[in-house]
Design an enzyme around this catalytic site. Structure first.
Site, PDB file in Angstrom:
ATOM      1  N   ASP A  99       0.859  -1.175   0.000  1.00 13.35           N
ATOM      2  CA  ASP A  99       0.000   0.000   0.000  1.00 13.35           C
ATOM      3  C   ASP A  99       0.902   1.233   0.000  1.00 13.35           C
ATOM      4  O   ASP A  99       1.889   1.289   0.736  1.00 13.35           O
ATOM      5  CB  ASP A  99      -0.862   0.011   1.266  1.00 13.35           C
ATOM      6  CG  ASP A  99      -2.330   0.245   0.964  1.00 13.35           C
ATOM      7  OD1 ASP A  99      -2.620   1.231   0.259  1.00 13.35           O
ATOM      8  OD2 ASP A  99      -3.178  -0.538   1.420  1.00 13.35           O
ATOM      9  N   ASP A 201      -3.310   4.503  -2.493  1.00 14.21           N
ATOM     10  CA  ASP A 201      -4.480   4.932  -1.743  1.00 14.21           C
ATOM     11  C   ASP A 201      -5.067   6.220  -2.333  1.00 14.21           C
ATOM     12  O   ASP A 201      -4.330   7.138  -2.712  1.00 14.21           O
ATOM     13  CB  ASP A 201      -4.055   5.164  -0.287  1.00 14.21           C
ATOM     14  CG  ASP A 201      -5.215   5.439   0.642  1.00 14.21           C
ATOM     15  OD1 ASP A 201      -6.113   4.586   0.736  1.00 14.21           O
ATOM     16  OD2 ASP A 201      -5.212   6.505   1.282  1.00 14.21           O
ATOM     17  N   GLU A 264      -6.575   3.040  -6.164  1.00 12.14           N
ATOM     18  CA  GLU A 264      -7.869   3.025  -5.476  1.00 12.14           C
ATOM     19  C   GLU A 264      -8.677   4.211  -5.981  1.00 12.14           C
ATOM     20  O   GLU A 264      -8.292   5.366  -5.771  1.00 12.14           O
ATOM     21  CB  GLU A 264      -7.704   3.120  -3.963  1.00 12.14           C
ATOM     22  CG  GLU A 264      -9.056   3.035  -3.253  1.00 12.14           C
ATOM     23  CD  GLU A 264      -9.045   3.558  -1.834  1.00 12.14           C
ATOM     24  OE1 GLU A 264      -9.908   3.130  -1.045  1.00 12.14           O
ATOM     25  OE2 GLU A 264      -8.191   4.401  -1.499  1.00 12.14           O
ATOM     26  N   HIS A 325     -10.918  -3.713   3.175  1.00 12.51           N
ATOM     27  CA  HIS A 325     -10.886  -3.291   4.573  1.00 12.51           C
ATOM     28  C   HIS A 325     -11.826  -2.139   4.890  1.00 12.51           C
ATOM     29  O   HIS A 325     -11.961  -1.762   6.054  1.00 12.51           O
ATOM     30  CB  HIS A 325      -9.452  -2.903   4.948  1.00 12.51           C
ATOM     31  CG  HIS A 325      -8.928  -1.734   4.162  1.00 12.51           C
ATOM     32  ND1 HIS A 325      -8.659  -1.824   2.816  1.00 12.51           N
ATOM     33  CD2 HIS A 325      -8.635  -0.458   4.510  1.00 12.51           C
ATOM     34  CE1 HIS A 325      -8.228  -0.650   2.376  1.00 12.51           C
ATOM     35  NE2 HIS A 325      -8.210   0.196   3.386  1.00 12.51           N
ATOM     36  N   ASP A 326     -12.455  -1.562   3.868  1.00 14.52           N
ATOM     37  CA  ASP A 326     -13.365  -0.435   4.083  1.00 14.52           C
ATOM     38  C   ASP A 326     -14.837  -0.807   3.911  1.00 14.52           C
ATOM     39  O   ASP A 326     -15.705   0.055   4.095  1.00 14.52           O
ATOM     40  CB  ASP A 326     -13.043   0.707   3.110  1.00 14.52           C
ATOM     41  CG  ASP A 326     -11.748   1.417   3.441  1.00 14.52           C
ATOM     42  OD1 ASP A 326     -11.403   1.482   4.638  1.00 14.52           O
ATOM     43  OD2 ASP A 326     -11.079   1.903   2.511  1.00 14.52           O
TER      44      ASP A 326
END
Length: 530
Positions: A99, A201, A264, A325-326
């Site tokens: 990430d 991200d 993302e 994860h969100d």
């Protein structure tokens, strides 16, 4: 698969490092824990491991507030631990994706500490500082993704700084070339250590409107929605100049062989496609979140798959995501029966699939008592259903008190409601969701039609979603029942095949022709190859 790149025919497995495996007894997962669990990932059959942030951080947003881009937070280990993990991942024949969080730093990053010393600081322009509005308030009406104003007043210098997320996460000014160069060097630091790529991200946030104009009011806003939805994010993200920034990142990766850049991006399809870049020099894989956001309806999903395939630029490679994860866990969103169908969909669509740890055993949202809430979003906007903790709980390895994750109290609660919702139990049960995932991953490796073949829609009605995957004489039919009642799919005259895999245990080798009867919650893979 020598005719395709690893990130095209492979599958990516996302690990949230706090929650995969604790190796040192502090209740928090770490890099050594991931290394110890590599035999499991090898057994499962994934091709690449993507690890969410483990950089030094005050953990205001659990690693997405980076205080040093070129080190490891002591919670997760050391650079030596990272090097051992990287070596073992590659020795196992897998790739390693990190990430990268370039939109903002921690407010404790040395760059920001220097930036806020004075208006004349050498790094003042590394962040977005502005004078107050005439009334003394924030410079514009932009809203933080976690609620409240996106501007924080700094008493020492009498200006506001911009933060798209928490006030502890000031946004970098990517219009400043020095920022770009510094971040490129951070990428090279990890590329030199053998990293195979990055998931970037909130990549669509990197450039903001030059004039910082107010965002317009959203006429469709409803009070139950998140505060951010009050405005249309016309000026605070997705600006045309962002594509130059991404192309420069891509150029850094192309200094090295066989690397991948993943972005993302939560945008509609027509805007998402721009992130492949001019002449495909943007992100290799702008993340496609349609299945995360779509109603679980066969006709709607069939339409969005075809829309996505049609919209792809010439040579652009597709990708699909069902969990991260969100977002709420797949098994919670769809139920345990449709979680099996969803696994078949994700791993048979054309393009690179990304799996989220624990989805392969059907992990669900774990209730979090108020006193154990960790997520800053939930703390900022409580009670609106935005808590991400329930999807970030420890990986369930066995049915012991701490589910094989740690010998100490885990940082988030573990789930004991279903004794077989763990790796140990499901590895022993050939009919389990875990074994279904393993079979699907094996099929993708064995059959090029499933990993790199063309996508061909098949006409179906009601709850049935059907399509073919074809490659060099191979033809495979995928039929998925997204409903709770049996249906019939009429095959074209002369179409014959044999069942390869059913998510309900229908016998492999069964001959198929004419009318295909599909049970409720059933998914089928049928080999039509003559």
């Amino acid at each position: 698969m020598s005719d395709t790149l690893w990130w095209q025919h492979g599958t990516i497995y996302q690990i949230y490092p706090r929650s995969f495996q604790d190796s040192n007894g502090d209740g928090i997962g770490d890099l050594e824990g991931i290394r110890q669990r590599l035999p499991y990932l090898t057994w499962l059959g994934v091709d690449a491991v993507w690890i969410s942030p483990f950089y030094p951080s005050p953990m205001a947003d659990f690693g997405y507030d980076v205080a040093d881009y070129c080190d490891v937070d002591p919670i997760f280990g050391t650079l030596e631990d990272f090097d051992r993990l990287s070596t073992d991942i590659h020795a196992a024949g897998m790739k390693l994706v990190l990430d990268f969080v370039p939109n903002h730093t921690s407010n404790r990053h040395p760059w920001f500490q220097e930036s806020r010393i004075s208006r004349d600081s050498a790094k003042r322009d590394w962040y977005i500082w502005r004078d107050p509005a005439p009334d003394g308030g924030p410079p514009n009406n932009w809203i933080s993704n976690f609620g409240g104003s996106a501007w924080q007043f700094d008493e020492a210098t009498g200006q506001y700084y911009y933060h798209a997320f928490l006030k502890e996460q000031p946004d970098l000014n990517w219009r400043n070339p020095e920022v770009r160069w510094a971040m490129h060097d951070a990428l090279r630091f990890w590329l030199d250590r053998g990293v195979d790529g990055f998931r970037v991200d909130v990549i669509w946030h990197l450039i903001k409107d030059q004039e910082l104009r107010d965002n317009p009011i959203n006429p469709a806003y409803e009070p139950h929605q998140r505060e951010l939805n009050r405005l249309l994010e016309v000026h605070s993200c997705d600006q045309p100049e962002v594509h130059e920034v991404i192309a420069e990142m891509r150029a850094v990766l192309e200094e090295y062989d066989d690397r991948v850049l993943i972005g993302e991006i939560y945008l509609p399809i027509e805007r998402l496609m721009a992130y492949y870049g001019s002449d495909l020099k943007g992100a290799h894989l702008p993340f496609n979140f349609q299945l995360l956001q779509s109603a679980w309806d066969a006709r709607h999903i069939d339409s969005l798959i075809q829309e996505y395939e049609t919209a792809l630029p010439e040579g652009g490679w597709p990708n699909w995501v069902l969990g991260n994860h969100d977002q709420a866990r797949i098994a919670d969103r769809l139920g345990p029966d449709q979680a099996r169908v969803a696994a078949m969909l994700l791993l048979t669509l054309r393009g690179t699939p990304t799996l989220y740890y624990g989805d392969e055993i059907g992990m669900v949202q774990v209730p979090i008592p108020p006193e154990r809430v960790q997520d800053p979003w939930e703390k900022n906007e409580p009670g609106l259903g935005f808590n991400r903790d329930p999807a970030r709980t420890p990986m369930q390895w066995d049915d012991s008190d701490r589910v094989g994750f740690s010998n100490a109290e885990p940082w988030l609660p573990v789930d004991h409601r279903e004794p077989t919702r763990n790796v140990a139990a499901q590895k022993q049960d050939r009919s389990s969701l875990l074994c279904l995932y393993k079979q699907l991953l094996e099929l993708r490796r064995q059959r090029k039609a499933l990993s790199v073949g063309r996508y061909r829609p098949v006409t179906a009605e009601g709850d049935i979603l059907a399509f073919r995957r074809e490659h060099e004489g191979e033809s495979i039919l995928i039929v998925l029942n997204l409903g709770s009642a049996a249906h019939r799919l009429m095959l074209d005259e002369g179409t014959r095949g044999r069942v390869v895999l059913s998510c309900l245990g229908r016998k492999a080798g069964e001959e198929i022709s004419g009318a295909l009867e599909i049970s409720a919650n059933e998914g089928l893979i049928v080999d039509l190859t003559n």
